[in-house]
Design a protein around this motif. Sequence first.
Motif, mmCIF file in Angstrom:
data_model
loop_
_atom_site.group_PDB
_atom_site.id
_atom_site.type_symbol
_atom_site.label_atom_id
_atom_site.label_comp_id
_atom_site.label_asym_id
_atom_site.label_seq_id
_atom_site.Cartn_x
_atom_site.Cartn_y
_atom_site.Cartn_z
ATOM 1 N N SER A 4 4.818 18.777 -12.181
ATOM 2 C CA SER A 4 3.733 19.744 -12.356
ATOM 3 C C SER A 4 2.872 19.794 -11.095
ATOM 4 C CB SER A 4 2.864 19.376 -13.559
ATOM 5 O OG SER A 4 2.036 18.270 -13.261
ATOM 6 N N ASP A 5 2.262 20.937 -10.878
ATOM 7 C CA ASP A 5 1.346 21.077 -9.750
ATOM 8 C C ASP A 5 0.201 20.077 -9.849
ATOM 9 O OD1 ASP A 5 2.878 23.111 -8.709
ATOM 10 O OD2 ASP A 5 1.560 24.720 -9.419
ATOM 11 N N ALA A 47 -1.089 13.674 -4.038
ATOM 12 C CA ALA A 47 -1.433 14.091 -2.671
ATOM 13 C C ALA A 47 -2.904 13.824 -2.388
ATOM 14 C CB ALA A 47 -1.100 15.565 -2.470
ATOM 15 N N GLU A 48 -3.758 14.091 -3.352
ATOM 16 C CA GLU A 48 -5.189 13.840 -3.174
ATOM 17 C C GLU A 48 -5.478 12.350 -3.031
ATOM 18 O OE1 GLU A 48 -9.393 14.646 -5.488
ATOM 19 O OE2 GLU A 48 -7.674 15.916 -5.949
ATOM 20 N N ALA A 49 -4.803 11.529 -3.819
ATOM 21 C CA ALA A 49 -5.010 10.079 -3.719
ATOM 22 C C ALA A 49 -4.616 9.581 -2.330
ATOM 23 C CB ALA A 49 -4.211 9.357 -4.796
ATOM 24 N N GLY A 50 -3.482 10.050 -1.816
ATOM 25 C CA GLY A 50 -3.050 9.654 -0.480
ATOM 26 C C GLY A 50 -3.994 10.155 0.592
ATOM 27 N N ALA A 51 -4.448 11.403 0.466
ATOM 28 C CA ALA A 51 -5.358 11.983 1.456
ATOM 29 C C ALA A 51 -6.714 11.283 1.433
ATOM 30 C CB ALA A 51 -5.543 13.476 1.192
ATOM 31 N N ASP A 52 -7.193 10.930 0.259
ATOM 32 C CA ASP A 52 -8.469 10.220 0.156
ATOM 33 C C ASP A 52 -8.406 8.877 0.879
ATOM 34 O OD1 ASP A 52 -9.608 12.291 -1.288
ATOM 35 O OD2 ASP A 52 -9.469 11.255 -3.234
ATOM 36 N N PHE A 53 -7.301 8.153 0.683
ATOM 37 C CA PHE A 53 -7.190 6.867 1.350
ATOM 38 C C PHE A 53 -7.066 7.045 2.859
ATOM 39 C CE2 PHE A 53 -4.637 3.303 3.064
ATOM 40 C CZ PHE A 53 -5.619 2.334 2.949
ATOM 41 N N GLY A 86 0.780 -1.221 0.000
ATOM 42 C CA GLY A 86 0.000 0.000 0.000
ATOM 43 C C GLY A 86 0.819 1.283 0.000
ATOM 44 N N MET A 87 2.127 1.161 -0.131
ATOM 45 C CA MET A 87 2.997 2.346 -0.119
ATOM 46 C C MET A 87 3.813 2.373 -1.404
ATOM 47 S SD MET A 87 2.389 3.696 2.896
ATOM 48 C CE MET A 87 3.743 4.776 3.269
ATOM 49 N N ILE A 88 3.895 3.544 -2.021
ATOM 50 C CA ILE A 88 4.704 3.694 -3.228
ATOM 51 C C ILE A 88 5.566 4.937 -3.119
ATOM 52 C CG2 ILE A 88 2.983 2.518 -4.662
ATOM 53 C CD1 ILE A 88 2.380 5.363 -5.868
ATOM 54 N N PHE A 89 6.624 4.963 -3.914
ATOM 55 C CA PHE A 89 7.425 6.155 -4.129
ATOM 56 C C PHE A 89 7.098 6.695 -5.509
ATOM 57 C CE2 PHE A 89 11.074 4.638 -1.251
ATOM 58 C CZ PHE A 89 10.814 5.585 -0.282
ATOM 59 N N VAL A 90 7.013 8.004 -5.618
ATOM 60 C CA VAL A 90 6.905 8.684 -6.899
ATOM 61 C C VAL A 90 8.142 9.566 -7.003
ATOM 62 C CG1 VAL A 90 5.529 10.204 -8.359
ATOM 63 C CG2 VAL A 90 4.383 8.728 -6.682
ATOM 64 N N ASP A 91 8.958 9.349 -8.050
ATOM 65 C CA ASP A 91 10.181 10.145 -8.135
ATOM 66 C C ASP A 91 9.870 11.568 -8.577
ATOM 67 O OD1 ASP A 91 10.221 10.274 -11.013
ATOM 68 O OD2 ASP A 91 11.287 8.360 -11.091
ATOM 69 N N SER A 92 10.859 12.426 -8.505
ATOM 70 C CA SER A 92 10.633 13.856 -8.735
ATOM 71 C C SER A 92 10.084 14.161 -10.126
ATOM 72 C CB SER A 92 11.922 14.639 -8.483
ATOM 73 O OG SER A 92 12.955 14.190 -9.338
ATOM 74 N N ALA A 93 10.413 13.351 -11.115
ATOM 75 C CA ALA A 93 9.871 13.577 -12.458
ATOM 76 C C ALA A 93 8.356 13.370 -12.488
ATOM 77 C CB ALA A 93 10.552 12.652 -13.470
ATOM 78 N N GLY A 94 7.841 12.570 -11.576
ATOM 79 C CA GLY A 94 6.409 12.307 -11.520
ATOM 80 C C GLY A 94 5.617 13.347 -10.754
#
Length: 72
Positions: free
Chosen positions: A51-52, A59-65, A40-48
């Motif tokens: 953009s805002d 951030a919204e996906a994490g907050a929703d969960f 249930g945990m992932i890393f998203v690198d800086s290229a991902g």
Amino acid sequence: MAVGVIGDDLMVRLDPADAERALAEPHTRPMDFTGRPMKGMIFVDSAGTESDADLGAWAEAGADFAASLSPK
């Protein structure tokens, strides 16, 4: 916890099924901070998150969960 930052990576907490699907997205990988992947945990690198819109979506996906979990 919904999201966090480790170095240049965004750590995102998702429903385990959503995390599996998210790993198909570019710039993602399993969160293995402890030496083994955490469910249930992932890393998203800086290229991902350049953009805002991309950063906001993660951030919204994490907050929703996190909001869906029972209070402790």
